[in-house]
Design a protein around this motif. Sequence first.
Motif, PDB file in Angstrom:
ATOM      1  N   UNK A  23      13.314  -3.145   3.160  1.00 51.37           N
ATOM      2  CA  UNK A  23      12.318  -2.073   3.247  1.00 51.37           C
ATOM      3  C   UNK A  23      10.943  -2.578   2.814  1.00 51.37           C
ATOM      4  N   UNK A  24      10.871  -3.350   1.724  1.00 49.79           N
ATOM      5  CA  UNK A  24       9.594  -3.884   1.249  1.00 49.79           C
ATOM      6  C   UNK A  24       8.971  -4.796   2.315  1.00 49.79           C
ATOM      7  N   UNK A  25       9.789  -5.621   2.934  1.00 49.17           N
ATOM      8  CA  UNK A  25       9.314  -6.506   4.009  1.00 49.17           C
ATOM      9  C   UNK A  25       8.775  -5.680   5.167  1.00 49.17           C
ATOM     10  N   UNK A  68       0.546  -7.029  -0.168  1.00 51.06           N
ATOM     11  CA  UNK A  68       1.551  -7.325  -1.179  1.00 51.06           C
ATOM     12  C   UNK A  68       2.234  -6.056  -1.681  1.00 51.06           C
ATOM     13  N   UNK A  69       3.436  -6.232  -2.194  1.00 52.42           N
ATOM     14  CA  UNK A  69       4.175  -5.164  -2.856  1.00 52.42           C
ATOM     15  C   UNK A  69       5.019  -5.786  -3.969  1.00 52.42           C
ATOM     16  N   UNK A  86      -5.603  -1.165  -4.049  1.00 60.50           N
ATOM     17  CA  UNK A  86      -4.310  -1.268  -4.720  1.00 60.50           C
ATOM     18  C   UNK A  86      -3.897   0.131  -5.165  1.00 60.50           C
ATOM     19  N   UNK A  87      -2.622   0.439  -4.990  1.00 67.51           N
ATOM     20  CA  UNK A  87      -2.089   1.717  -5.443  1.00 67.51           C
ATOM     21  C   UNK A  87      -0.714   1.498  -6.048  1.00 67.51           C
ATOM     22  N   UNK A 143       1.353  -1.690  -4.733  1.00 72.32           N
ATOM     23  CA  UNK A 143       1.157  -2.219  -3.388  1.00 72.32           C
ATOM     24  C   UNK A 143      -0.334  -2.298  -3.101  1.00 72.32           C
ATOM     25  N   UNK A 144      -0.711  -3.173  -2.193  1.00 75.09           N
ATOM     26  CA  UNK A 144      -2.115  -3.233  -1.832  1.00 75.09           C
ATOM     27  C   UNK A 144      -2.417  -4.297  -0.808  1.00 75.09           C
ATOM     28  N   UNK A 145      -3.727  -4.468  -0.587  1.00 73.98           N
ATOM     29  CA  UNK A 145      -4.174  -5.497   0.344  1.00 73.98           C
ATOM     30  C   UNK A 145      -5.507  -6.039  -0.127  1.00 73.98           C
TER      31      UNK A 145
END
Length: 122
Positions: A105-107, A83-84, A50-51, A67-69
């Motif tokens: 843009x997020x998508x 996710x964001x 996550x960042x 954002x992260x995974x």
Amino acid sequence: MMLGGRMSYEFDEARGRTAGSVIKMRGNILGLVLSVEEVITERQPPRRKVWETRGCPNLLVIGAYRMGFEISEPGQPARLRVFIDYDYPATIAAKLLGPMFGPIYAHWCVNRMAKDAADRFR
């Protein structure tokens, strides 16, 4: 998604691979200078990272973000969640662009990360 613009990256000695590591990005698009600084807030290789932005990002269609995974636990079918969470930009002009283009843009960001992961593990 940069409309022909480019971003340059500056990494600290950890290169984004430890919690607390910092990544700086700077570039321009359509003559506008963009910049953002991210800090890694969580890293549990290879399952979760996550960042989030640090300071006030200078972006066009999204503002501060996290954002992260995460990848499912062993023993389960492999499942990736990207996710964001984001705010709209703080500038007046960007406040108009944010609601129109921020979700797009997020998508794109989330799909790009998921596609890159899928390509990597094929």
